[in-house]
Design a protein around this motif. Structure first.
Motif, PDB file in Angstrom:
ATOM      1  N   ARG A 299       0.823  -1.221   0.000  1.00 21.91           N
ATOM      2  CA  ARG A 299       0.000   0.000   0.000  1.00 21.91           C
ATOM      3  C   ARG A 299       0.853   1.266   0.000  1.00 21.91           C
ATOM      4  O   ARG A 299       0.634   2.171  -0.810  1.00 21.91           O
ATOM      5  CB  ARG A 299      -0.922  -0.010   1.224  1.00 21.91           C
ATOM      6  CG  ARG A 299      -1.752   1.247   1.367  1.00 21.91           C
ATOM      7  CD  ARG A 299      -2.894   1.039   2.345  1.00 21.91           C
ATOM      8  NE  ARG A 299      -2.462   0.789   3.695  1.00 21.91           N
ATOM      9  CZ  ARG A 299      -2.225   1.743   4.599  1.00 21.91           C
ATOM     10  NH1 ARG A 299      -2.372   3.008   4.287  1.00 21.91           N
ATOM     11  NH2 ARG A 299      -1.852   1.428   5.818  1.00 21.91           N
TER      12      ARG A 299
ATOM     13  N   VAL B 228       0.974   4.136  -2.970  1.00 23.23           N
ATOM     14  CA  VAL B 228       0.584   5.532  -2.743  1.00 23.23           C
ATOM     15  C   VAL B 228       1.698   6.472  -3.216  1.00 23.23           C
ATOM     16  O   VAL B 228       1.441   7.493  -3.876  1.00 23.23           O
ATOM     17  CB  VAL B 228       0.261   5.759  -1.240  1.00 23.23           C
ATOM     18  CG1 VAL B 228       0.089   7.235  -0.932  1.00 23.23           C
ATOM     19  CG2 VAL B 228      -0.997   4.997  -0.858  1.00 23.23           C
TER      20      VAL B 228
ATOM     21  N   ARG C  29      -2.312  15.424  -2.054  1.00 23.86           N
ATOM     22  CA  ARG C  29      -3.718  15.284  -1.657  1.00 23.86           C
ATOM     23  C   ARG C  29      -4.366  14.089  -2.333  1.00 23.86           C
ATOM     24  O   ARG C  29      -5.133  13.340  -1.737  1.00 23.86           O
ATOM     25  CB  ARG C  29      -4.486  16.577  -1.983  1.00 23.86           C
ATOM     26  CG  ARG C  29      -5.765  16.705  -1.221  1.00 23.86           C
ATOM     27  CD  ARG C  29      -5.469  16.815   0.268  1.00 23.86           C
ATOM     28  NE  ARG C  29      -6.588  16.560   1.150  1.00 23.86           N
ATOM     29  CZ  ARG C  29      -7.052  15.341   1.472  1.00 23.86           C
ATOM     30  NH1 ARG C  29      -6.523  14.256   0.946  1.00 23.86           N
ATOM     31  NH2 ARG C  29      -8.040  15.193   2.325  1.00 23.86           N
TER      32      ARG C  29
ATOM     33  N   GLN D 127      -2.968  10.983  -0.872  1.00 22.76           N
ATOM     34  CA  GLN D 127      -3.609  10.757   0.424  1.00 22.76           C
ATOM     35  C   GLN D 127      -4.968  10.098   0.258  1.00 22.76           C
ATOM     36  O   GLN D 127      -5.324   9.146   0.957  1.00 22.76           O
ATOM     37  CB  GLN D 127      -3.773  12.099   1.136  1.00 22.76           C
ATOM     38  CG  GLN D 127      -4.241  11.986   2.561  1.00 22.76           C
ATOM     39  CD  GLN D 127      -3.294  11.140   3.361  1.00 22.76           C
ATOM     40  OE1 GLN D 127      -2.152  11.530   3.560  1.00 22.76           O
ATOM     41  NE2 GLN D 127      -3.733   9.968   3.747  1.00 22.76           N
TER      42      GLN D 127
ATOM     43  N   ASP E 200      -4.658   6.549  -0.650  1.00 22.79           N
ATOM     44  CA  ASP E 200      -4.340   5.769   0.546  1.00 22.79           C
ATOM     45  C   ASP E 200      -5.618   5.396   1.302  1.00 22.79           C
ATOM     46  O   ASP E 200      -5.789   4.262   1.757  1.00 22.79           O
ATOM     47  CB  ASP E 200      -3.400   6.597   1.438  1.00 22.79           C
ATOM     48  CG  ASP E 200      -2.805   5.782   2.576  1.00 22.79           C
ATOM     49  OD1 ASP E 200      -2.744   4.535   2.458  1.00 22.79           O
ATOM     50  OD2 ASP E 200      -2.389   6.381   3.582  1.00 22.79           O
ATOM     51  N   GLU E 201      -6.527   6.362   1.405  1.00 20.76           N
ATOM     52  CA  GLU E 201      -7.795   6.087   2.110  1.00 20.76           C
ATOM     53  C   GLU E 201      -8.599   5.019   1.375  1.00 20.76           C
ATOM     54  O   GLU E 201      -9.165   4.113   2.003  1.00 20.76           O
ATOM     55  CB  GLU E 201      -8.637   7.368   2.232  1.00 20.76           C
ATOM     56  CG  GLU E 201      -7.970   8.537   2.926  1.00 20.76           C
ATOM     57  CD  GLU E 201      -7.633   8.293   4.388  1.00 20.76           C
ATOM     58  OE1 GLU E 201      -8.105   7.278   4.957  1.00 20.76           O
ATOM     59  OE2 GLU E 201      -6.882   9.107   4.959  1.00 20.76           O
TER      60      GLU E 201
ATOM     61  N   MET F 285      -6.966   1.674   1.975  1.00 20.46           N
ATOM     62  CA  MET F 285      -7.240   1.161   3.331  1.00 20.46           C
ATOM     63  C   MET F 285      -8.656   0.610   3.418  1.00 20.46           C
ATOM     64  O   MET F 285      -8.893  -0.441   4.022  1.00 20.46           O
ATOM     65  CB  MET F 285      -7.045   2.265   4.370  1.00 20.46           C
ATOM     66  CG  MET F 285      -5.639   2.309   4.923  1.00 20.46           C
ATOM     67  SD  MET F 285      -5.513   3.230   6.464  1.00 20.46           S
ATOM     68  CE  MET F 285      -5.740   4.893   5.913  1.00 20.46           C
TER      69      MET F 285
ATOM     70  N   SER G 245     -10.598   1.668  12.262  1.00 24.68           N
ATOM     71  CA  SER G 245     -11.034   2.664  11.282  1.00 24.68           C
ATOM     72  C   SER G 245     -11.237   4.020  11.949  1.00 24.68           C
ATOM     73  O   SER G 245     -11.723   4.116  13.074  1.00 24.68           O
ATOM     74  CB  SER G 245     -12.344   2.196  10.646  1.00 24.68           C
ATOM     75  OG  SER G 245     -12.850   3.207   9.812  1.00 24.68           O
ATOM     76  N   ALA G 246     -10.858   5.075  11.211  1.00 22.04           N
ATOM     77  CA  ALA G 246     -11.044   6.421  11.745  1.00 22.04           C
ATOM     78  C   ALA G 246     -12.377   7.007  11.301  1.00 22.04           C
ATOM     79  O   ALA G 246     -12.890   7.943  11.910  1.00 22.04           O
ATOM     80  CB  ALA G 246      -9.904   7.317  11.292  1.00 22.04           C
TER      81      ALA G 246
ATOM     82  N   LEU H 185     -12.843   8.740   8.712  1.00 19.34           N
ATOM     83  CA  LEU H 185     -12.594  10.082   8.182  1.00 19.34           C
ATOM     84  C   LEU H 185     -12.165  10.084   6.717  1.00 19.34           C
ATOM     85  O   LEU H 185     -11.975  11.137   6.130  1.00 19.34           O
ATOM     86  CB  LEU H 185     -11.476  10.765   9.000  1.00 19.34           C
ATOM     87  CG  LEU H 185     -11.817  11.166  10.424  1.00 19.34           C
ATOM     88  CD1 LEU H 185     -10.548  11.559  11.174  1.00 19.34           C
ATOM     89  CD2 LEU H 185     -12.803  12.326  10.429  1.00 19.34           C
ATOM     90  N   GLY H 186     -11.989   8.896   6.140  1.00 19.19           N
ATOM     91  CA  GLY H 186     -11.433   8.825   4.793  1.00 19.19           C
ATOM     92  C   GLY H 186     -12.291   9.512   3.748  1.00 19.19           C
ATOM     93  O   GLY H 186     -11.848  10.446   3.077  1.00 19.19           O
TER      94      GLY H 186
ATOM     95  N   TYR I  21     -14.945  11.372   4.230  1.00 20.29           N
ATOM     96  CA  TYR I  21     -15.222  12.741   4.685  1.00 20.29           C
ATOM     97  C   TYR I  21     -14.088  13.680   4.262  1.00 20.29           C
ATOM     98  O   TYR I  21     -14.320  14.772   3.744  1.00 20.29           O
ATOM     99  CB  TYR I  21     -15.369  12.731   6.212  1.00 20.29           C
ATOM    100  CG  TYR I  21     -15.519  14.111   6.833  1.00 20.29           C
ATOM    101  CD1 TYR I  21     -16.707  14.817   6.721  1.00 20.29           C
ATOM    102  CD2 TYR I  21     -14.467  14.703   7.533  1.00 20.29           C
ATOM    103  CE1 TYR I  21     -16.840  16.071   7.284  1.00 20.29           C
ATOM    104  CE2 TYR I  21     -14.594  15.954   8.105  1.00 20.29           C
ATOM    105  CZ  TYR I  21     -15.780  16.645   7.980  1.00 20.29           C
ATOM    106  OH  TYR I  21     -15.903  17.890   8.530  1.00 20.29           O
TER     107      TYR I  21
ATOM    108  N   ARG J 245       1.809  15.081   4.784  1.00 26.34           N
ATOM    109  CA  ARG J 245       0.601  14.254   4.646  1.00 26.34           C
ATOM    110  C   ARG J 245       0.164  13.742   6.007  1.00 26.34           C
ATOM    111  O   ARG J 245       0.992  13.424   6.844  1.00 26.34           O
ATOM    112  CB  ARG J 245       0.848  13.056   3.721  1.00 26.34           C
ATOM    113  CG  ARG J 245       0.647  13.361   2.259  1.00 26.34           C
ATOM    114  CD  ARG J 245       0.369  12.096   1.469  1.00 26.34           C
ATOM    115  NE  ARG J 245       1.581  11.440   1.013  1.00 26.34           N
ATOM    116  CZ  ARG J 245       1.818  10.138   1.151  1.00 26.34           C
ATOM    117  NH1 ARG J 245       0.959   9.373   1.786  1.00 26.34           N
ATOM    118  NH2 ARG J 245       2.920   9.608   0.698  1.00 26.34           N
TER     119      ARG J 245
ATOM    120  N   SER K 190      -6.249   9.384   7.573  1.00 25.91           N
ATOM    121  CA  SER K 190      -7.354   9.382   8.529  1.00 25.91           C
ATOM    122  C   SER K 190      -6.957   8.712   9.851  1.00 25.91           C
ATOM    123  O   SER K 190      -7.328   9.193  10.927  1.00 25.91           O
ATOM    124  CB  SER K 190      -8.576   8.684   7.926  1.00 25.91           C
ATOM    125  OG  SER K 190      -8.247   7.365   7.524  1.00 25.91           O
TER     126      SER K 190
ATOM    127  N   LYS L  10      -6.738  10.398  13.628  1.00 23.87           N
ATOM    128  CA  LYS L  10      -7.285   9.763  14.840  1.00 23.87           C
ATOM    129  C   LYS L  10      -6.198   9.667  15.920  1.00 23.87           C
ATOM    130  O   LYS L  10      -6.438   9.987  17.094  1.00 23.87           O
ATOM    131  CB  LYS L  10      -7.800   8.369  14.469  1.00 23.87           C
ATOM    132  CG  LYS L  10      -8.551   7.649  15.557  1.00 23.87           C
ATOM    133  CD  LYS L  10      -9.053   6.306  15.024  1.00 23.87           C
ATOM    134  CE  LYS L  10      -9.855   5.560  16.067  1.00 23.87           C
ATOM    135  NZ  LYS L  10     -10.365   4.272  15.549  1.00 23.87           N
TER     136      LYS L  10
END
Lengths: 327, 155
Positions: free
Chosen positions: A161, A165, A184, A187, A190-191, A194, A276-277, A279-280, A282, B47, B50, B54
């Protein structure tokens, strides 16, 4: 096969933009200024696409020329929600008229267009509209032309991964995107990776099988569990698609993550189970990237991001943005 | 990967952090457990994903209840984006300054210029151009002030 674009909007720029698009694509066009106009229009669920202004200051009031609730009552029984494109000038997840009408249009984030009508949007939005006529678009190729470059990478283990990225970031820098925008998009990639590696997988009972795993875990994927990443480069925009073989995302999941606004509510670290956060997606929307989600239930998910090739980050912030979902 | 430099200055610990913040970043291990006022200088963060966000909130939220005062200086554009997206991203720490991204119109050099948070209001959303150190041309603020400085307007 052609389309019949129908705007339900009193904003001149909406009518102008979509009438020009219809002319260029050899589609038909009709401008409706009121719900009454729409009711008397010739609508059919195969060819018609409704482009609905979601920013009218009275959108939630009965004396609006096209009140959201009445538009819903009229459209829901006779027209698929997948062919309604709300247009807004606000970030997608901040338009209360859309969010509050969520039960109306079932998922307020099926498709949305941000009213930034730049040149690159004229290239990609017809492709998004075109995809409403096929059951499920086929990955990134549905959004690029044959002459465009679409490169593919296959991940067979979780440790790939980070390198993937970085490869995305370097490819974007190599075509001249500025470092912030490249970072960006990397990033966001990456989300998506994941999500595909940890959140999408399901066991035989349909329960999440890796959601609780540490995101640093190193493991190989099974033969049917590979994750694919495609990166497409058009003269005016780029796209990244991450595909898994689970098809586990749906409208409710998407809505849960997009509807939340951490600008008004604190982010709580224990809100989501496992690692998991939450937030990906979002963060992707908040950053101004466009997103397309295609999910073939229990078979495959394609999660894509799109970004215009602008000459500065500032220009990017005022370029096209849309979301589209095909479930 | 995160890199951290630690210095002691005027009774405060100053941590200068740069690189990326993600699931591999253990802030408690990298910064230790400060027991006195501390400052985090973060202009080099490029960077944060997410899981990194957290971890950031989980780590910095531990200091308020312990009455340990901390502040942030020169937050990078990627962290300013998080500051605008998540209202509790500063976790009770004071944001003393951020950096502003600039892009030279002539040679396309990307620059960053620090600004104190207290001075942002004085700009009145009009950010002047700066001189590009590479070609001496005009470099313009590469953001929209009303959006980039949105965090300042929060109560």
């Amino acid at each position: 096969m052609g389309f019949n674009l129908i705007t339900l909007s009193d904003q001149d720029e909406d009518q102008l933009y979509f009438s020009e698009m219809a002319k260029k694509e050899n589609w038909s066009f009709k401008a409706c200024l009121t719900l009454g106009d729409l009711e008397s229009a010739d609508i059919d669920e195969t060819h018609s696409i409704i482009l609905l202004d979601a920013d009218h200051p009275k959108a939630q009031l009965p004396d609006c020329p096209y009140p959201m609730s009445k538009v819903r009552q009229y459209l829901n029984p006779l027209f698929p929600a997948t062919k309604v494109f709300p247009i807004t000038s606000q970030p997608i997840n901040r338009n209360r008229a859309l969010i509050d009408e969520g039960n109306t249009f079932k998922y307020p984030f099926y498709h949305n267009i941000i009213r930034n009508y730049d040149e690159s949007s004229k290239q990609i939005l017809p492709k998004i509209i075109g995809c409403t006529q096929i059951k499920l678009p086929n990955g990134l190729h549905s959004f690029f032309n044959e002459k465009d470059i679409v490169e593919e990478m296959k991940l067979t283990e979780s440790t790939q991964r980070e390198k993937t990225v970085l490869t995305v970031e370097k490819k974007l820098q190599a075509i001249g995107m500025d470092s912030r925008l490249s970072a960006r998009v990397a990033q966001a990639s990456d989300e998506l990776l994941m999500n595909a590696i940890f959140d999408a997988p399901r066991d035989k009972s349909g329960n999440p099988s890796r959601m609780l795993m540490d995101r640093r875990a190193q493991f190989k994927f099974g033969a049917a569990e590979t994750v694919d990443l495609q990166i497409g480069i058009h003269d005016n925009y780029i796209g990244v698609c991450v595909s898994d073989h689970y098809g586990s995302i749906n409208g409710d999941t998407l809505r849960k993550y997009l509807e939340q606004s951490y600008r008004e509510d604190d982010y709580k670290v224990n809100r989501y189970k496992g690692q998991s956060a939450g937030l990906g997606l979002y963060g992707i929307i908040h950053a101004g990237l466009s997103i397309v989600l295609i999910s073939d239930h229990k078979k495959q998910t394609h999660a894509m991001i799109f970004c215009p090739r602008t000459d500065s980050y500032r220009s990017f912030r005022r370029s096209f943005q849309f979301s589209a979902c095909f479930f | 990967m995160l890199t951290v430099q630690k210095q002691e200055a005027a009774g405060k610990t100053v941590y200068t952090i740069s690189g990326t913040i993600d699931e591999k970043t253990d802030l408690a291990k990298e910064l230790g457990t400060p027991t006195q006022p501390f400052v985090v200088v973060a202009k080099g963060i490029t960077r944060i994903n997410s899981v990194g966000v957290k971890n950031w909130i989980r780590f910095f939220s531990t200091f308020g209840p312990k009455q340990i005062v901390f502040s942030f200086e020169q937050l990078s554009p990627t962290l300013v984006e998080q500051l605008n997206a998540i209202q509790n991203f500063n976790c009770g720490g004071t944001v003393n300054s951020i950096v502003m991204p600039y892009l030279c119109a002539g040679c396309k050099t990307e620059l960053i210029v620090p600004i104190k948070t207290a001075d942002i209001v004085k700009l009145n959303n009009k950010v002047p151009d700066v001189k590009c150190p590479k070609c001496s041309g005009n470099a313009a603020f590469d953001e929209f002030p009303e959006e980039y400085f949105e965090f300042c307007s929060r109560g």
